[in-house]
Design a protein around this motif. Structure first.
Motif, PDB file in Angstrom:
ATOM      1  N   LEU A 233       0.567  -1.224  -0.113  1.00  0.00           N
ATOM      2  CA  LEU A 233      -0.126  -0.099   0.562  1.00  0.00           C
ATOM      3  C   LEU A 233       1.093   1.022   0.128  1.00  0.00           C
ATOM      4  O   LEU A 233       0.586   2.468  -1.310  1.00  0.00           O
ATOM      5  N   ARG A 234       1.833   1.319   0.334  1.00  0.00           N
ATOM      6  CA  ARG A 234       3.086   2.160   0.554  1.00  0.00           C
ATOM      7  C   ARG A 234       3.994   2.902  -0.649  1.00  0.00           C
ATOM      8  O   ARG A 234       3.555   3.606  -0.609  1.00  0.00           O
ATOM      9  N   GLU A 235       4.126   1.396  -1.230  1.00  0.00           N
ATOM     10  CA  GLU A 235       4.529   2.116  -2.276  1.00  0.00           C
ATOM     11  C   GLU A 235       2.890   2.551  -3.393  1.00  0.00           C
ATOM     12  O   GLU A 235       3.694   2.807  -3.860  1.00  0.00           O
ATOM     13  N   LEU A 236       1.992   1.578  -3.409  1.00  0.00           N
ATOM     14  CA  LEU A 236       1.586   2.732  -4.515  1.00  0.00           C
ATOM     15  C   LEU A 236       0.562   3.872  -3.938  1.00  0.00           C
ATOM     16  O   LEU A 236       0.509   4.752  -5.036  1.00  0.00           O
ATOM     17  N   ALA A 237       0.755   4.347  -2.405  1.00  0.00           N
ATOM     18  CA  ALA A 237       0.596   5.847  -2.511  1.00  0.00           C
ATOM     19  C   ALA A 237       1.441   6.685  -2.662  1.00  0.00           C
ATOM     20  O   ALA A 237       0.515   7.414  -2.686  1.00  0.00           O
ATOM     21  N   TYR A 238       2.512   5.528  -2.065  1.00  0.00           N
ATOM     22  CA  TYR A 238       4.062   6.622  -2.847  1.00  0.00           C
ATOM     23  C   TYR A 238       3.285   7.635  -4.435  1.00  0.00           C
ATOM     24  O   TYR A 238       3.691   8.301  -4.561  1.00  0.00           O
ATOM     25  N   MET A 239       3.407   7.039  -4.720  1.00  0.00           N
ATOM     26  CA  MET A 239       2.843   6.724  -6.432  1.00  0.00           C
ATOM     27  C   MET A 239       1.898   7.113  -6.783  1.00  0.00           C
ATOM     28  O   MET A 239       1.473   7.269  -7.619  1.00  0.00           O
ATOM     29  N   GLY A 240       1.045   7.486  -5.594  1.00  0.00           N
ATOM     30  CA  GLY A 240      -0.263   8.740  -5.801  1.00  0.00           C
ATOM     31  C   GLY A 240      -1.505   8.145  -6.038  1.00  0.00           C
ATOM     32  O   GLY A 240      -2.863   8.872  -6.412  1.00  0.00           O
TER      33      GLY A 240
END
Ligand code: ASP
Length: 439
Positions: A233-240
């Protein structure tokens, strides 16, 4: 079993929505602590109550009359109260709010009233106790959360109450004046309550049936992610990608409390479960795709660079000294590339280039702008051979030129750099190969 349930603004935008919320809460007596947002949009062109409250503050600051706008807000709440058939009156509250605004209670106070009033209505409708978040959520003077004190206050107060409504988004400073989180902050309140009461689950009810594999503006009706880990989730959230306020993750993650994203308008859907770790495989090799446009790359070449001790550090210090944060840094034998946000970089471009020349005397420094980064994320990639191969053959078929590839050693994600103009095509190609082709 105890659950904390948070409802977003669109879930509480009208009496009709309130009724759906109440039937969700009453369907399980484990749903004991409820965190509401302020009324959101009822239709696309509607205005959120929080936005109207910020406008009220601006009017007062500009010395203009706040009465008509405050009246509009009051009628929105009255409409809800009437639609629910409640006897509650918020008249006195509005008199006080106006008075406080004129006495310069501040922007955060103004914004917080949306949740405060909505919480009062919801508590009345459900027959739950109303607990003002100003008494439970504590901020330091610099506006950061006083996590320890907050946890203590929440524990102490809620242990004595079986069913409560705690408005989201705000709390108070030590002196009692109101402080808010950043926008969307009710998610954080829910998370803090869940941590303090040792909830078994934090349900976050919104208007989508979970976290989507990809942005619906690029792929219409994409699949929903059933289970996602906090790291993914963190990876995806970081990418917007966004469904949840990022700061809502940390309190519950530490306690191992799962978050379940659910849809108020479709409560039978299971939604997305966000967990610390799982042995449940994702339906597809990848869990999600997200990306952002607007990056620039700076490519530094120098023969024998790899044997020059401190080379990378010196180059990176130039960025640091110019206050630029680095997004990605793929490197070769005699070359390193640095990806930065284009808008931030443009202002400092010449200082950075001359700084690099001065500190490492490179052979060549080249720059490219209008680049996009795409993250393909999935815990399943580790066990699956050929994921990178599939991504690149899909991109080649879609005639997308790949500018950069970066795979983290955790094998949780592959980051791909493409031209801004290829962004949507690239995402569609990746989605098709991993998801559409598997359905
Ligand atoms: N009402 C606030 C906002 O619009 C906070 C929230 O909804 O979480 O940002």
């Amino acid at each position: 079993m105890k659950k904390v349930v948070k409802f977003g603004g669109s879930s509480l935008a009208s009496a009709e929505q309130f009724k759906k919320v109440a039937s969700i809460i009453k369907a399980e007596d484990t749903r004991r602590y409820v965190v509401p947002s302020a009324p959101g949009k009822r239709f696309a062109s509607d205005t959120k109550v929080t936005d109207m409250l910020y406008q009220c503050y601006d009017l007062v600051e500009a010395g203009k009359d706040v009465t008509p706008l405050l009246g509009k807000i009051e009628s929105r709440y009255e409409e809800i109260i009437k639609g629910l058939g409640l006897k509650l009156s918020l008249r006195e509250e509005f008199v006080k709010i106006k008075e406080d605004l004129l006495n310069k209670a501040g922007e955060m106070y103004a914004a917080s009233r949306g949740e405060y009033l909505n919480g009062m209505i919801l508590a009345d409708y459900l027959g739950f106790s109303f607990v003002d978040a100003a008494e439970l959520i504590r901020f330091h003077e610099d506006g950061t959360l006083n996590a320890e004190k907050t946890n203590e206050l929440l524990k102490e107060s809620l242990s004595a109450i079986e069913y409560a409504v705690i408005p989201g988004f705000y709390g108070s400073f030590e002196d009692g004046s109101i402080c808010t989180f950043s926008r969307g902050g009710s998610d954080i309140t829910g998370s803090l309550v869940a941590k303090a009461i040792h909830a078994d689950m934090y349900e976050n009810w919104t208007d989508v049936s979970g976290f989507l594999v990809v942005d619906p503006r690029i792929i219409s009706n994409p699949e929903i992610i059933e289970v996602i880990t906090y790291r993914e989730l963190r990876e995806l959230a970081y990418m917007g990608a966004s469904v949840l306020h990022e700061d809502a993750i940390f309190p519950v993650r530490k306690e191992g409390i799962p978050i379940n994203i659910r849809n108020t308008n479709s409560p039978e859907d299971k939604g997305t479960l966000i967990v610390e770790s799982t042995c449940r495989k994702s339906r597809y090799t990848i869990t999600g795709i997200a990306g952002k446009k607007g990056f620039a790359s700076i490519n530094v070449d120098k023969d024998m660079m790899n044997s020059e001790i401190g080379f990378c550090r010196k180059v990176l210090s130039v960025f640091e000294n110019n206050g630029l944060s680095i997004e990605h840094m793929p490197s070769g034998i005699d070359t390193m590339t640095i990806f930065v946000q284009q808008s931030e970089f443009e202002e400092k471009e010449q200082q950075v280039i001359s700084g690099i020349h001065r500190s490492v005397q490179p052979d060549v420094v080249e720059m490219e702008s209008d680049l996009a980064l795409i993250a393909v994320v999935g815990r399943g990639m580790k066990q699956t051979r050929g994921t990178a191969g599939r991504i690149f053959s899909a991109l080649a078929h879609a005639r997308v030129n790949v500018k950069m590839i970066d795979q983290g050693s955790s094998e949780l994600n592959v980051i791909i750099g493409v031209k801004n103009s290829d962004f949507e095509t690239a995402i569609r190609a990746i989605y098709d190969i991993f998801v559409t082709a598997q359905i």
